[in-house]
Scaffold this motif. Sequence first.
Motif, short mmCIF file in Angstrom:
data_model
loop_
_atom_site.label_atom_id
_atom_site.label_comp_id
_atom_site.label_asym_id
_atom_site.label_seq_id
_atom_site.Cartn_x
_atom_site.Cartn_y
_atom_site.Cartn_z
N ALA A 8 13.46 72.16 71.49
CA ALA A 8 14.32 71.31 70.67
C ALA A 8 15.43 70.70 71.51
CB ALA A 8 14.92 72.13 69.52
N ILE A 9 16.05 71.53 72.35
CA ILE A 9 17.12 71.03 73.22
C ILE A 9 16.57 69.96 74.16
CG2 ILE A 9 18.66 71.66 75.12
CD1 ILE A 9 18.99 74.38 73.78
N GLU A 10 15.40 70.24 74.70
CA GLU A 10 14.80 69.29 75.64
C GLU A 10 14.55 67.95 74.96
OE1 GLU A 10 11.41 71.51 77.02
OE2 GLU A 10 12.71 72.99 77.98
N ARG A 15 15.57 62.24 74.20
CA ARG A 15 15.76 61.08 73.32
C ARG A 15 17.06 60.38 73.63
NH1 ARG A 15 14.14 64.26 68.55
NH2 ARG A 15 11.87 64.23 68.66
N LYS A 16 18.11 61.17 73.83
CA LYS A 16 19.42 60.56 74.10
C LYS A 16 19.39 59.77 75.41
CE LYS A 16 22.40 63.59 71.49
NZ LYS A 16 23.79 64.05 71.36
N TRP A 17 18.77 60.33 76.39
CA TRP A 17 18.69 59.62 77.69
C TRP A 17 17.98 58.29 77.50
CZ3 TRP A 17 16.29 64.53 80.32
CH2 TRP A 17 17.31 65.44 80.65
N GLU A 18 16.86 58.38 76.77
CA GLU A 18 16.05 57.18 76.60
C GLU A 18 16.82 56.13 75.81
OE1 GLU A 18 12.07 58.07 75.60
OE2 GLU A 18 11.47 55.97 75.50
N LYS A 19 17.48 56.58 74.75
CA LYS A 19 18.21 55.66 73.90
C LYS A 19 19.31 54.96 74.70
CE LYS A 19 20.30 55.52 69.35
NZ LYS A 19 21.12 56.34 68.43
N ALA A 20 19.99 55.74 75.53
CA ALA A 20 21.10 55.17 76.30
C ALA A 20 20.60 54.43 77.55
CB ALA A 20 22.06 56.28 76.70
N GLY A 21 19.33 54.60 77.84
CA GLY A 21 18.75 53.90 79.00
C GLY A 21 19.44 54.23 80.31
N ILE A 22 19.82 55.48 80.45
CA ILE A 22 20.68 55.80 81.60
C ILE A 22 19.94 55.85 82.93
CG2 ILE A 22 22.29 57.07 80.15
CD1 ILE A 22 21.14 59.66 81.37
N SER A 903 7.07 75.48 78.42
CA SER A 903 8.30 74.99 77.81
C SER A 903 8.64 75.78 76.57
CB SER A 903 8.16 73.50 77.48
OG SER A 903 9.15 73.11 76.58
N LYS A 904 7.65 76.07 75.75
CA LYS A 904 7.90 76.82 74.52
C LYS A 904 8.40 78.22 74.83
CE LYS A 904 4.84 74.66 71.27
NZ LYS A 904 3.39 74.57 71.09
N LYS A 905 7.82 78.82 75.82
CA LYS A 905 8.10 80.22 76.10
C LYS A 905 9.39 80.40 76.91
CE LYS A 905 5.30 84.21 77.36
NZ LYS A 905 4.11 84.62 78.12
N TYR A 906 9.55 79.57 77.92
CA TYR A 906 10.69 79.78 78.83
C TYR A 906 11.61 78.58 78.90
CZ TYR A 906 7.39 83.26 80.64
OH TYR A 906 6.50 84.30 80.77
N GLY A 907 11.12 77.44 78.46
CA GLY A 907 11.90 76.22 78.62
C GLY A 907 11.50 75.52 79.90
N MET A 908 11.54 74.19 79.85
CA MET A 908 11.14 73.39 81.00
C MET A 908 12.08 73.62 82.18
SD MET A 908 8.53 71.65 81.27
CE MET A 908 8.23 71.73 83.00
N ASP A 909 13.36 73.82 81.86
CA ASP A 909 14.33 73.98 82.93
C ASP A 909 14.07 75.24 83.75
OD1 ASP A 909 15.65 71.65 82.38
OD2 ASP A 909 17.06 72.58 81.00
N GLU A 1018 23.18 70.14 77.68
CA GLU A 1018 23.56 70.88 76.47
C GLU A 1018 24.89 71.60 76.70
OE1 GLU A 1018 21.96 70.79 73.69
OE2 GLU A 1018 22.91 72.41 72.56
N LEU A 1019 25.01 72.26 77.82
CA LEU A 1019 26.23 73.02 78.09
C LEU A 1019 27.39 72.08 78.39
CD1 LEU A 1019 24.75 75.94 80.21
CD2 LEU A 1019 25.12 75.81 77.74
N TRP A 1020 27.06 70.99 79.03
CA TRP A 1020 28.07 69.98 79.34
C TRP A 1020 28.70 69.49 78.05
CZ3 TRP A 1020 30.26 68.15 83.70
CH2 TRP A 1020 30.86 66.87 83.70
N SER A 1021 27.87 69.23 77.07
CA SER A 1021 28.43 68.75 75.80
C SER A 1021 29.20 69.87 75.11
CB SER A 1021 27.32 68.20 74.90
OG SER A 1021 26.59 69.25 74.33
N LYS A 1022 28.74 71.09 75.30
CA LYS A 1022 29.41 72.25 74.69
C LYS A 1022 30.83 72.42 75.25
CE LYS A 1022 26.99 75.19 72.51
NZ LYS A 1022 25.71 75.87 72.38
#
Length: 1132
Positions: A8-10, A15-22, A903-909, A1018-1022
């Motif tokens: 979900a976080i990923e 989506r945000k990256w894509e929307k902002a076209g960064i 990704s589901k089990k451990y996360g992509m990161d 995620e943490l940056w925004s936190k």
Amino acid sequence: MKIIDFPAIEKKWQRKWEKAGIFKAKESRKVGVKGKYYVLEMYPYPSALGLHMGHAFNYSIGDIQARLRRMQGFNVLYPMGFDSFGLPAENAAINAGAQPKKFTDDAIANYVKQMKEIGLSYDWSKTLKSHDPEYYKWNQYFFIQFFKKGLAYRKKASVNWCEKCRTVLANEQVVQGKCWRHEDTEVEIRQLEQWFLKTTEYAEELLKDIEKLDWPERIKAMQRNWIGKSEGTEVDFDIDERDKNISNVVVVHGSPGLDKTKDKDYTPDSKKAWIGWIKKELGKREIRCDCPQMPTPWKPEYSEWKREFEKIPIDENSVLVGTSAGGGFLVRWLGEEKVKIKKLILVSPGKVGNSDRLKEFYGDVFYKNVKDLVREKIVIYTSEDDIDYHINSAEEYNKEFGGKFVKFGKGYGHFTSKTLVGNDFPELLDEILNSESLKVFTTRPDTLFGVTFLVVSASHPELMSLVANGHEGRVKDFLRKLKSVKQEDLDKLDKEGVFTGSYAEHPLTGEKIPIWVGNFVVAGYGSGIVMGVPAHDERDFEFAKKYGLDVRPVVLKSHNESYSYIMGVNWRDIEKFDFKIIEKTKNGFFKVKISFDKLEEYKEFIRKNMKEGFWNEFSTKDGFYFIFKHKDGRIEEMELNKKTNDLIDKYGATFNDEKPKKTPENVYSWLAKNDFYKELLIHSDSGFLINSEGFDGLQNREAINHITKALESKNLGKKKIEYKLRDWLISRQRYWGTPIPMIYCDSCGIVPELERNLPVKLPEKVKYGKGNPLASSKSFVETKCPGCGRKAKRETDTMDTFFDSSWYYLRYLDAKNKKKPFDSKKVDYWMPINQYIGGAEHAVLHLIYARFFTKVLRDLGYFGKNKIDEPFSRLFNQGTLHAEDGRRMSKSYGNVVLPEVISKKYGMDAARLFLVSIASPDKNLNWSDKGIEGSLRFILQVVDFANNFKEKKETKLQESKLNRTIRDYTSDLEEFRYNLAVIKLRNLFDVLKEGCDKKSFESFLKMLSVICPHIAEELWSKIKGKGFVSLAEWPEFDKEKIDDELEEIEGRVEKTIDDAKNILKIVEDRGNKTNKIYIYVLPNELEFYDSKKLSVRIGKEVAVYSVSDKSKYDPSGIAKKTKPGRPGIYVE
RNA sequence: GCAGGAGUAGCGAAGUGGUCAAACGCGCGGGACUCAAGAUCCCGUCCUUUAGUAGGUUCAGAGGUUCGAAUCCUCUCUCCUGCACCA
């Protein structure tokens, strides 16, 4: 494990990256504080199987680089596209019963989706796919430009054919005689007309510029090896007395067409001026030459010409030359009369044509049997400015007959007196006389005097013309036997050959050198002929030994002591000398070595002690020395050289009671048969020349130059550079590729499609049966000639997909340009690629072709001011990720690790972090389910820390470590030491987790974000960081804050903690209970020892005292032991 | 055969003249927590020895250079990768 919804976080951040076209590259050059940075991964073939973890690893490597550079303030271009043409897609589509286009587009859509899920920061606005007509249009466009510049050409080639692929394979696609995709399929050799690009034209530059590249040494070495430059000498060997085999030459002239007025001009001596010239030249050589005047040339009648022609005697040693209509006449005559001749030469012959008049003259049959009537060879000449009709005829004859086909450049025309510059035609004369010498390439001209045979490749195109009468049978048997050998076994064959019956003439000695055919000589390298020097080449030695050919040593190996084989001397006499005795033979002979300075003494000894009727020879600094003691006691001594050779040979034989041979043997050769001297005479090492006439005594390295110069001065050879690199064969007989935009027209020949008609689109609906579906598509094949508008046929070959990948990196820059392949200004700005990333499997092919393409485009003027020589400044080769079992990830092994599952089990990161932690990314690595847990633990600790983050003033020590980490982490990333970078980041976290400034933690998150972008966002925004961490400014380190001294002190504190723990352990192991720890430090160190922190670290209550503290608790007097940096410790 | 690279704890992998052999991860052992398991956290993990010490072995093997070598040089062995009858 804590439950965090990683997918979900990923998704949220993707989506945000894509929307902002960064991740879009900026078009303006002003953007990017530090300028531009172009990071590129080799674009993939989009497999229908989708991506597995190995791909995630590959692309993460580039993503980390792109993210780093972006945050460092570069204007980053990081695009991705698809190498979507090619066999795999075609085959897969056929298997799936789908059309390749739909099939491929689906696979691409899936790839893009998966790539986004991995968090790769591509600029998708610049994507491309090679099967898009908007892309391959430019392939065709470039092909036409290459063609116009003479860099693309057609030639008949032996090609590797895979029956399963039903296509031609490049040499490099043949793996041990099998197809690279079908390990069970033998590759056959077939002859086909193929399109080539002249990569060889750039061989030298491709080699030279390797030095400029910041690439792995391994790849550079492979490229050097692939180009395979070797400098040597081309030596001409004349063919011995072959022209005497010609019984006569007949030249048949042509026809002026229907113009009766020209009839009188159309005689052998005027119109075709060279006919007269040839006759004269042959006359000088006492060769009969007939040039019959045919009746009514303007309206040739076959039967009349035949009658005239048959007045001349023809036998199997006749050479027939026919020009224009005369050529066609000869073909018909031979075909019908079935007369055997030596050689047939067709100069711009006539044949093709629909008119009844021509049919009547040339006959309406194609006389294919002519090929078998000509003993030596058929030669066909045409020229670039020849009449199209004749070019086509020449090509048609060539197609049927094979043999030698020569297309001269401009200035020859139809070989008439008007078009042929000058009256002479030396090429033809040489061809008739066959006095073109054999060119032999060698890197060892210093051994030229040791040549005892020549070997011609079994697949040499002119082999048969070298075979003497009476030897054809054996040679043909040999060739037949070779043909039956499987391709895969070809390179394992023993060296074999047969004698051709012919001899060449040694260019410097005039000696007769036998010419052999051999299975080990590569036809495509050098001239396809090698000189055999068995004394100084292992391979030649093997061949000579097998067939009893002479071994003639010409280089005496450098040695420091004399070798002597002693006969006729008593053992006791020898004992007195301090010779090195190597061996005593059963017959009572001795092999000894004597230092050079004792030679005079030794000679004296031999003269005195050797019995009559013996001789002794020994090696000296200059060669060999002989002492003969005749039966009458007379002593004769001499050095071995050309003059003494025959005498020594005679003496040698008579002393042995043999009869001297009629032709004396070469003494060096018989010395070489002696095991003892063999090591001096048979070798590939350096030494000085012997047995080489005027060159004796030269060091062999110098001799290379001297002998080459001698050859050059006599016009018998020259320096030459050879390359292993071959021209690039780009024709593929397959559907799923870029159609080669050429058209075959009966009257205009081979012409390119008009640029405004591009792209030549692949038909969407084709039938897959056997072979190339394009060839069976009528609507594709049938077209109009762009030249004359008449019906014509399209080329049905498509391009090798390496053509697509040779310039895609340029198209990214301007992917949507409809008018041009790309804007040269954009090339100026973005090129060269700062960092190219891909697997080592492309070390030679793709990477050489792309380099070649760049150089060609530069020379064709497609770049602006910035003349790029090389496309890829830096190259990084990533390793391969294997499955946990160490094997390649493959469906058939059932060991494929899928990103979405992980990704589901451990996360992509965690996966990304783990992949770069295992090892240096250029090494092969194995996936490990356990291993990723370690990475996840780290991420969870960071998440936990961030969730409870409270700012806390950090210590100078923390500050120092932070700055040090920023410095080292950055350079580690820049140099692809990702595994070390991760360790540094983990260590930093251990430091920061004690509590730190917000800014420090931000720096940490920035650094983390390149590897673990989602969780970092995620943490940056936190913690309420500004904007996206992915766009945050990369932390700068402050050199002043890196405090080595402080960190050293900290090291000592750590050591103290270790010590305290150690003591605790020892005490407890002895069964004693512990309660409290007392630490005594020097007063100036007191500030570094905080009792609370120490208590936490050690897990016991700790009290810290200064040694000067009089009220300290110190029952054992340990405080006295305290030294600087080493506090005393007491456990109670 | 030629070319490029590698050989360090049980495994992956750092270290490329001294301060220093083994960072970091995995595995393994022990402990805490728990009814228990898992997860998590802490400690340990070349050998001997020991209140934090001291000593020893060791960086594929053998030599050498150096006051000092995993590191530089020479030779040998093993493995990987590529090319290979290239004249």
